[in-house]
Write a protein that holds these residues in place. Structure first.
Motif, mmCIF file in Angstrom:
data_model
loop_
_atom_site.group_PDB
_atom_site.id
_atom_site.type_symbol
_atom_site.label_atom_id
_atom_site.label_comp_id
_atom_site.label_asym_id
_atom_site.label_seq_id
_atom_site.Cartn_x
_atom_site.Cartn_y
_atom_site.Cartn_z
ATOM 1 N N ARG A 26 67.286 93.192 50.879
ATOM 2 C CA ARG A 26 67.082 94.635 50.893
ATOM 3 C C ARG A 26 65.639 94.961 50.543
ATOM 4 N NH1 ARG A 26 71.050 97.947 51.373
ATOM 5 N NH2 ARG A 26 70.297 99.578 49.981
ATOM 6 N N ALA A 27 65.085 95.933 51.263
ATOM 7 C CA ALA A 27 63.680 96.279 51.065
ATOM 8 C C ALA A 27 63.436 97.726 51.465
ATOM 9 C CB ALA A 27 62.789 95.350 51.901
ATOM 10 N N ALA A 28 62.510 98.379 50.763
ATOM 11 C CA ALA A 28 62.041 99.702 51.145
ATOM 12 C C ALA A 28 60.986 99.530 52.234
ATOM 13 C CB ALA A 28 61.462 100.433 49.942
ATOM 14 N N HIS A 29 61.164 100.225 53.358
ATOM 15 C CA HIS A 29 60.276 99.989 54.482
ATOM 16 C C HIS A 29 60.145 101.237 55.351
ATOM 17 C CE1 HIS A 29 64.346 99.026 55.938
ATOM 18 N NE2 HIS A 29 63.923 99.468 57.127
ATOM 19 N N THR A 30 59.086 101.258 56.125
ATOM 20 C CA THR A 30 58.941 102.241 57.188
ATOM 21 C C THR A 30 59.249 101.562 58.518
ATOM 22 O OG1 THR A 30 56.574 101.754 57.310
ATOM 23 C CG2 THR A 30 57.240 103.640 55.978
ATOM 24 N N ARG A 31 59.463 102.382 59.556
ATOM 25 C CA ARG A 31 59.843 101.846 60.857
ATOM 26 C C ARG A 31 58.841 102.271 61.915
ATOM 27 N NH1 ARG A 31 66.282 103.386 60.093
ATOM 28 N NH2 ARG A 31 66.722 101.713 58.575
ATOM 29 N N LYS A 32 58.500 101.317 62.754
ATOM 30 C CA LYS A 32 57.464 101.541 63.758
ATOM 31 C C LYS A 32 57.855 102.636 64.746
ATOM 32 C CE LYS A 32 54.287 98.738 66.520
ATOM 33 N NZ LYS A 32 53.982 97.353 66.950
ATOM 34 N N ASN A 33 59.130 102.733 65.073
ATOM 35 C CA ASN A 33 59.545 103.733 66.061
ATOM 36 C C ASN A 33 59.587 105.154 65.510
ATOM 37 O OD1 ASN A 33 61.840 103.667 64.466
ATOM 38 N ND2 ASN A 33 63.217 102.975 66.080
ATOM 39 N N PHE A 44 47.407 97.990 61.021
ATOM 40 C CA PHE A 44 46.960 96.861 60.201
ATOM 41 C C PHE A 44 47.806 95.622 60.498
ATOM 42 C CE2 PHE A 44 46.150 100.311 56.785
ATOM 43 C CZ PHE A 44 44.920 100.626 57.340
ATOM 44 N N LEU A 45 49.117 95.835 60.581
ATOM 45 C CA LEU A 45 50.018 94.702 60.784
ATOM 46 C C LEU A 45 49.837 94.072 62.155
ATOM 47 C CD1 LEU A 45 53.329 96.006 59.152
ATOM 48 C CD2 LEU A 45 51.348 94.927 58.067
ATOM 49 N N GLU A 46 49.585 94.894 63.167
ATOM 50 C CA GLU A 46 49.336 94.353 64.501
ATOM 51 C C GLU A 46 48.076 93.499 64.519
ATOM 52 O OE1 GLU A 46 49.176 97.747 67.024
ATOM 53 O OE2 GLU A 46 51.298 98.259 66.733
ATOM 54 N N ARG A 47 47.025 93.991 63.858
ATOM 55 C CA ARG A 47 45.772 93.236 63.815
ATOM 56 C C ARG A 47 45.957 91.936 63.034
ATOM 57 N NH1 ARG A 47 42.896 97.299 62.971
ATOM 58 N NH2 ARG A 47 42.726 97.289 60.701
ATOM 59 N N ARG A 92 53.971 86.618 61.549
ATOM 60 C CA ARG A 92 55.062 87.048 60.673
ATOM 61 C C ARG A 92 54.921 88.508 60.239
ATOM 62 N NH1 ARG A 92 54.626 83.574 55.622
ATOM 63 N NH2 ARG A 92 52.441 84.100 56.031
ATOM 64 N N HIS A 93 53.689 88.991 60.151
ATOM 65 C CA HIS A 93 53.455 90.331 59.604
ATOM 66 C C HIS A 93 53.618 91.437 60.634
ATOM 67 C CE1 HIS A 93 51.967 89.071 55.601
ATOM 68 N NE2 HIS A 93 51.692 87.944 56.258
ATOM 69 N N ASP A 94 53.505 91.111 61.903
ATOM 70 C CA ASP A 94 53.594 92.119 62.960
ATOM 71 C C ASP A 94 55.061 92.308 63.338
ATOM 72 O OD1 ASP A 94 53.213 93.874 65.008
ATOM 73 O OD2 ASP A 94 52.215 92.462 66.352
ATOM 74 N N GLN A 95 55.720 93.209 62.610
ATOM 75 C CA GLN A 95 57.143 93.485 62.813
ATOM 76 C C GLN A 95 57.336 94.965 63.135
ATOM 77 O OE1 GLN A 95 59.280 90.996 62.797
ATOM 78 N NE2 GLN A 95 57.868 89.443 62.003
ATOM 79 N N ASN A 96 58.554 95.340 63.500
ATOM 80 C CA ASN A 96 58.852 96.751 63.733
ATOM 81 C C ASN A 96 59.236 97.481 62.455
ATOM 82 O OD1 ASN A 96 61.406 95.749 63.261
ATOM 83 N ND2 ASN A 96 62.192 96.175 65.318
ATOM 84 N N PHE A 97 59.070 96.800 61.319
ATOM 85 C CA PHE A 97 59.257 97.393 59.990
ATOM 86 C C PHE A 97 58.075 96.997 59.114
ATOM 87 C CE2 PHE A 97 61.297 93.246 60.032
ATOM 88 C CZ PHE A 97 60.739 92.632 58.919
ATOM 89 N N HIS A 98 57.823 97.773 58.076
ATOM 90 C CA HIS A 98 56.764 97.459 57.122
ATOM 91 C C HIS A 98 57.347 97.577 55.721
ATOM 92 C CE1 HIS A 98 52.417 98.337 55.506
ATOM 93 N NE2 HIS A 98 52.960 97.250 54.984
ATOM 94 N N VAL A 99 57.534 96.436 55.038
ATOM 95 C CA VAL A 99 58.016 96.428 53.658
ATOM 96 C C VAL A 99 56.863 96.820 52.747
ATOM 97 C CG1 VAL A 99 59.058 95.077 51.816
ATOM 98 C CG2 VAL A 99 59.735 94.673 54.191
#
Length: 436
Positions: A26-33, A98-101, A108-115
Motif C-alpha cells: 500500500r502506498a500514497a500515490h498520484t496517477r498519470k492519467n 521527472f519520472l519519464e526522464r 523502474r521509476h517510469d510508471q503510471n503512478f508516483h509513490v
C-alpha cells in the motif's frame, strides 16, 4: 506471518531475511492519467482551489526490484513536505515528467503512478549486493537526496551534481507507503529516544535549514547574528529557530497568528513579528514598516533573512537585510517569480544565497544533533496512511504548525523508543512541544 507483520512485531534479522517480500504494497500515490484533473487556471485568477485530497490515492502498487546500491525499507512512519503538495497539484510541472526522464536511465521509476514522500523512518528488510555498513534489521531514517556517487562533484558537494534528485519527488517509491526503495547513501541511524513518527519528520526540513544557516555553503551564521525567519513555526522555520538559538544567534520569527506567536515564545524565541500587520508586502512602505518593527524589537537590522516563501515576501526580505547582509533562500511556496528593488541589493552590498537540500554529511550532522537531543522534532499531528490526502491538504492550506506525520506500518503512535533514559533527560515537554 507476513514480512510487514514481522517488522511490526520486532522480529529478529534472521526471521526478516527468511520471509518473502510481498509482490504489492500500500502506498500514497498520484496517477498519470489524472494529470489534467484540475484544469488550467484562468488568466488572472490565482485562487482556484486544487484540492489534493482528490489527487492523492492510497492503494496497492507493485513491488520493484532492488538495484545493487539500494535497500528495501519497511516504513514505520513518514511525513508531509511541501514537495508532496506540489506533486499532488501537478505544479509547477507534473512530476511524471521527472519520472519519464529518470526512466531512460532506470525504467523502474517510469510508471503510471508516483509513490510520494521524502521523509521516513523504518527497518531495513532487504539489501542490494553492493550495500555496505548496513544490515537487515537496522532501524533507520531516510535523508532525501538521491545522488549519483559516481559523479566526481558528488564527492565535493552532492548538491551540485547534475543528476541530483529529491527522493519521492523526482524519483518513485518514496516514503508515504508501507515499503520504500532507498539508496544506501540516504540512510542514517534512527535516534533511539524518538518514536517512529518523531524520527520520520525531521530530515528534509531540518537538514535544509542546517545547510541554509550553519553550513559553510549557506549563510554561515555566527554568534550574535540577527536572523529573520519567515514561517517560523512551519516545517522549515521551526528548525531554523532552534538552530539559530543553539548557535548563539538571535531569531526573529514571523508568524501569522497569536497562537503561533505563543508557540514561538514557548520555544524560547523572544522576538516575534505578527505578519498580519504587513499583509501587503509588495511596496516599499510595507517593507519600511517591517524593518522598523524588527529594529524596534532587536535594535538592529537582520544579518540574515531565512527565505522560503518566495514571491509574497522576497522583496521585503531583500530590503530589510542589513548592509552587507544576506538573504538565503531554498524555495518559493507562494510563487517562483520574485520581484525586488535591486538598488537595495547592489548599493548596500547584500547577497542572495541559493540553497537546496543538504548533502549526506550535512544530513549526518543534523541527525547527530537529533540523536544528542539538542535539536527537537517539530511534529504537531499524525495521520494514518489511508488519510495521507488529508494530511497533505492540511499543509496545502497552511492549517498546521511544524511537521505533519503519517504512520506507515506502525500500528499506533508512540512506538519505537529504545532509549527511554535519554528521553527522560531531555523531557517530554521539549520533545512534544509542538504536539501541545
Amino acid at each position: 506471518m507476513t514480512l510487514a507483520q514481522a517488522v511490526v512485531d520486532g522480529a529478529d534479522p534472521e526471521e526478516l531475511a527468511r520471509l518473502e517480500v510481498p509482490t504489492t504494497f500500500r502506498a500514497a500515490h498520484t496517477r498519470k492519467n489524472e494529470v489534467g484533473m484540475f484544469g488550467r487556471r484562468p488568466h488572472g485568477v490565482d485562487d482556484v482551489d486544487k484540492d489534493i485530497t482528490k489527487s492523492i490515492h492510497v492503494d496497492d502498487v507493485p513491488m520493484p526490484e532492488l538495484a545493487p546500491d539500494e535497500v528495501l525499507v519497511a516504513i514505520m512512519a513518514s511525513a508531509i513536505n511541501f514537495n508532496t503538495v506540489w506533486t499532488a497539484m501537478f505544479e509547477p510541472i507534473p512530476t511524471f515528467a521527472f519520472l519519464e526522464r529518470f526512466g531512460r536511465e532506470d525504467p523502474r521509476h517510469d510508471q503510471n503512478f508516483h509513490v510520494l514522500g521524502s521523509d521516513a523512518s523504518g527497518v531495513i528488510v532487504r539489501m542490494g549486493a553492493a550495500v555496505r555498513h548496513w544490515k537487515i534489521g537496522d532501524r533507520v531514517v531516510v535523508s532525501p537526496a538521491y545522488v549519483d556517487e559516481q559523479d566526481p562533484i558528488t564527492h565535493a558537494d552532492s548538491m551540485l551534481g547534475a543528476d541530483l534528485r529529491a527522493w519521492g519527488f523526482e524519483t518513485n517509491y518514496g516514503g508515504l507507503a508501507e515499503f520504500a526503495v532507498v539508496r544506501a547513501t540516504q540512510l542514517l541511524p534512527k535516534p533511539k529516544h524518538l518514536t517512529w513518527e518523531e524520527a520520520a519528520c525531521n530530515m528534509l526540513c531540518a537538514s535544509t535549514a542546517y545547510r541554509m544557516l550553519v553550513s559553510e555553503r549557506g549563510s554561515r551564521m555566527k554568534q550574535g547574528d540577527v536572523v529573520l525567519i519567515w514561517g517560523a513555526t512551519g516545517g522549515l522555520g521551526a528548525y531554523a529557530v532552534q538552530l539559530v538559538k543553539n548557535g548563539g544567534g538571535i531569531p526573529v520569527g514571523v508568524v501569522s497568528s497569536e497562537e503561533k506567536a505563543a508557540l514561538l515564545r514557548r520555544m524560547g524565541c523572544e522576538h516575534v513579528v505578527d505578519r498580519s500587520q504587513f499583509e501587503h508586502l509588495n511596496d516599499e512602505k510595507a517593507w519600511r514598516r517591517l524593518g522598523a518593527e524588527v529594529r524596534r524589537q532587536v535594535g538592529e537590522d537582520p544579518h540574515i533573512v531565512f527565505e522560503h516563501t518566495g514571491k509574497e515576501t522576497f522583496g521585503a526580505s531583500v530590503y530589510v537585510a542589513r548592509r552587507g547582509g544576506s538573504v538565503v533562500t531554498c524555495g518559493s511556496s507562494s510563487g517562483y517569480a520574485h520581484e525586488y528593488d535591486n538598488r537595495h541589493l547592489w548599493m548596500k552590498l547584500k547577497r542572495i544565497v541559493g540553497s537546496h537540500g543538504a548533502n549526506y554529511q550535512e544530513c549526518h550532522e543534523v541527525n547527530r544533533l537529533l540523536a544528542l537531543g539538542t535539536l527537537q522534532p517539530t511534529l504537531s499531528t499524525v495521520y494514518p496512511l489511508d488519510q495521507t490526502g488529508d494530511a497533505a491538504r492540511a499543509v496545502q492550506l497552511n492549517k498546521h504548525v511544524g511537521k505533519v506525520g503519517v504512520l506507515g506500518l506502525a500500528p499506533a503512535e508512540d512506538l519505537g523508543v529504545e532509549d527511554r533514559a535519554l528521553r527522560e533527560r531531555i523531557g517530554e515537554d521539549r520533545i512534544r512541544l509542538f504536539r501541545s
